[in-house]
Design an enzyme around this catalytic site. Sequence first.
Site, PDB file in Angstrom:
ATOM      1  N   SER A   1       1.494   1.848   9.692  1.00 24.31           N
ATOM      2  CA  SER A   1       1.615   2.573   8.243  1.00 24.31           C
ATOM      3  C   SER A   1      -0.011   1.437   7.962  1.00 24.31           C
ATOM      4  O   SER A   1      -0.398   0.309   8.619  1.00 24.31           O
ATOM      5  CB  SER A   1       2.451   2.250   7.603  1.00 24.31           C
ATOM      6  OG  SER A   1       2.017   0.976   6.673  1.00 24.31           O
ATOM      7  N   ASP A   2      -0.397   2.116   6.973  1.00 24.42           N
ATOM      8  CA  ASP A   2      -1.427   1.037   5.630  1.00 24.42           C
ATOM      9  C   ASP A   2      -1.256   0.483   4.790  1.00 24.42           C
ATOM     10  O   ASP A   2       0.450   0.768   4.826  1.00 24.42           O
ATOM     11  CB  ASP A   2      -2.493   2.031   5.391  1.00 24.42           C
ATOM     12  CG  ASP A   2      -4.045   1.367   5.604  1.00 24.42           C
ATOM     13  OD1 ASP A   2      -3.913   0.292   5.628  1.00 24.42           O
ATOM     14  OD2 ASP A   2      -5.164   2.120   5.492  1.00 24.42           O
ATOM     15  N   TYR A   3      -2.118  -0.397   4.121  1.00 28.44           N
ATOM     16  CA  TYR A   3      -1.062  -1.452   2.975  1.00 28.44           C
ATOM     17  C   TYR A   3      -0.321  -1.096   1.996  1.00 28.44           C
ATOM     18  O   TYR A   3      -1.156  -0.434   1.699  1.00 28.44           O
ATOM     19  CB  TYR A   3      -2.538  -1.640   2.497  1.00 28.44           C
ATOM     20  CG  TYR A   3      -2.923  -4.013   1.773  1.00 28.44           C
ATOM     21  CD1 TYR A   3      -2.603  -4.897   2.921  1.00 28.44           C
ATOM     22  CD2 TYR A   3      -1.643  -3.412   1.055  1.00 28.44           C
ATOM     23  CE1 TYR A   3      -2.414  -5.400   1.922  1.00 28.44           C
ATOM     24  CE2 TYR A   3      -1.231  -5.229   0.272  1.00 28.44           C
ATOM     25  CZ  TYR A   3      -2.226  -6.559   1.107  1.00 28.44           C
ATOM     26  OH  TYR A   3      -1.846  -7.359   0.981  1.00 28.44           O
TER      27      TYR A   3
END
Length: 748
Positions: free
Chosen positions: A288-290
């Site tokens: 996932s992204d942040y």
Amino acid sequence: MPSCRLRPLPSAVALLLLVGLAGRARPAPPAGDVERRVDELLARMTAEEKVGQLQQLDSVPNAWTIRDEHRELAARGLVGSFLNIRGAKAINEAQRLALEKSRLKIPILFGFDVIHGYRVIFPIPLAEAGTWDPAAVERAAAIAAAEAASTGLKWTFAPMVDIARDPRWGRIMEGSGEDPYLGSVMAAARVRGFQGDDPAAPDRVLACAKHWVAYGAAEGGRDYNTAELSEHTLRTVYLPPFRAALDAGAQTFMCSFNTVNGVPASANPFLLTKVLRDEWRFDGLLVSDYESVKETIAHRTAADGADAARQALNAGVDMEMVSRLFAAHLPKLLEQGKVPPAKLDEAVRRVLRVKLRAGIFEHPYVDESREAKVVGAREHRAAAREIAARSMVLLKNDGNVLPIKPGTRTIAVLGPLADDADAPLSHWRGDGRVEDTVTLLAGIRSKVQGRAGVQVTHAKGCDIEGDSIDGFPEAVRLARQADLAIVAVGEASAMSGEAGSRSSLDLPGHQLNLVKTIQATGTPTVVVLYNGRPLTLGWVADHVPALLEAWLPGTEGGNAVADVLFGDVNPGAKLPVTFPRVVGQVPIYYNALSTGRPAQADNRYTSKYIDLPPTPQFPFGHGLGYTRFELSRLTLGAKSILPDEKLAVTVDVKNVGDRAGDEVVQLYLRDEVSGVARPVKELAGFRRVSLAPGATQTVRFELGPDRLGLYDAHLRFVVEPGKFQVTAGTSSVGGLTEQFEVAAPRPE
């Protein structure tokens, strides 16, 4: 893509051997051995340990070491990856917690945003795309990988391969611009540079294609915003660079923050499983992204943390970056039957598979003595200087103001970016350091050092932003005393990159007024642009005789700009993105779909604005040099081919000027009649060539089904019979044109 390979540069491996950075090859385990070892580990893991492998945690802010609260998790084998821990000593220390104290001794994977360099910073990716030189881009990524790997990092969150057609979006600087084909070539080059033939090699890191997907289509150019687009557009424009990254061997992908047609990308089974896993057979790690898993709650598509974790894992996310919803909720979700055990096992399998392919089971630690020898090496800086100069686009050069004439005695270097050591590094500067940056002023002074009678003066004039013009009088005084004024203007480093969206594309603050004031002195004036996106240049483009796009050129930027200004390097770069006249034209890109009423100057009822021309300020593919080139003899290998055949295309390019230089020969394709609307033209090939004065070279391209085909109304990729137009040019405007036909298949 052989038609796009450019002049030979030292291979990444050869370069590293030359500077003594490559160690003995350490191939990853064979595929069968990898799967056997994954099976053995999975059979021994508890549910808690499995969930732990899906967790990525951040470092101590600004200290780049492991947080105290995470030490116990690492020692218990409950964290799979860390990001932003820097330096061999800190990484080895964190790795020891997992290998010396955890039950299963599974090594930790360390990642970092190595976007366009680690310590030695190369030009921003948008600028690198402007080289139209995939060999140079691969070389830059290989050097960045070598520096990062010497510190113990084994994963970079790059390349960003998002197509971006709205320059208001700050992250346009991190990709390759507006064209799917150019973007695909550069995506593959960066993956090859980071990973090489084997990501387990000691000088390589895992690449991560991001952001999956359509992040660059954010509405209004506002970061993190909604993307609404048809599946046809998704497959035609936004997916091809990701496919190229995968075909080049990318082992990891990253989800985007945005929703795509109403569904958050981090919980989107169509994108994460149907396309990426089932259609494309991607078996690597999807991160996932942040905190993007957590952000599905803010999207209001997940009710709470448990619902967000359930949706993300079931959709296909393997590792959660920073937020900790998997760890908090997956055990109970498994008990409740809301997450099948097989889903958890498959995610863990992919994490372990990539760790084994990266070689960190066999070589979890890094030799701490090697870091100082590799990071910031002199050879790396030399390469950064060369590639930065190779990325600069000469937008305008009326009256041949450039290169700087030998008789020039006084040069006034003016503007807020002239001696700015921060902006050239960009928002994404890896472990780059301001004190290492060569500014424009320093580069010019170094260039004229030892030249008798040459004087370089400097005044800032104004800040990048703000209302003060107190520095104008001094800048004007120096300009009047000079033979040449060089004015460096543009954007600060934080004005582009993530969270760097702008509603205006004009020069900030009083910079335009500074340029006008200097130009009014009558001294020949050159404007050097430092920026991470296309700007609306208006008055500057109309009135200043010479305009050089330097982008954000990195550590050696000042030297590289000086090399171009003084003619030691003849600029040959081209724009990878269209420059609009005003922000109201956005989005504007060369490969727009054909409309029923194309713009006509004498017909109001056509597709255009009534208050400005329909053309851009500078078109895609534009770029000048200090010599002239002519194209001739555009030749097709046949006038008719079958849908499964390939067509050879050749064109001669001649240097008709008096200097050696580079030209980028660009091949465009136009489908005259198609089942669905296609762009007015599409880039189908390119090659950057270097020629001595008077020299001629025949450039060869090959057009096959991959370039001729389209997604039809039923989303099937087909090559339709019909007439095509092929154009060879030096930008997306004009050129030599020929026609050919794709004939209907012969009856069986």
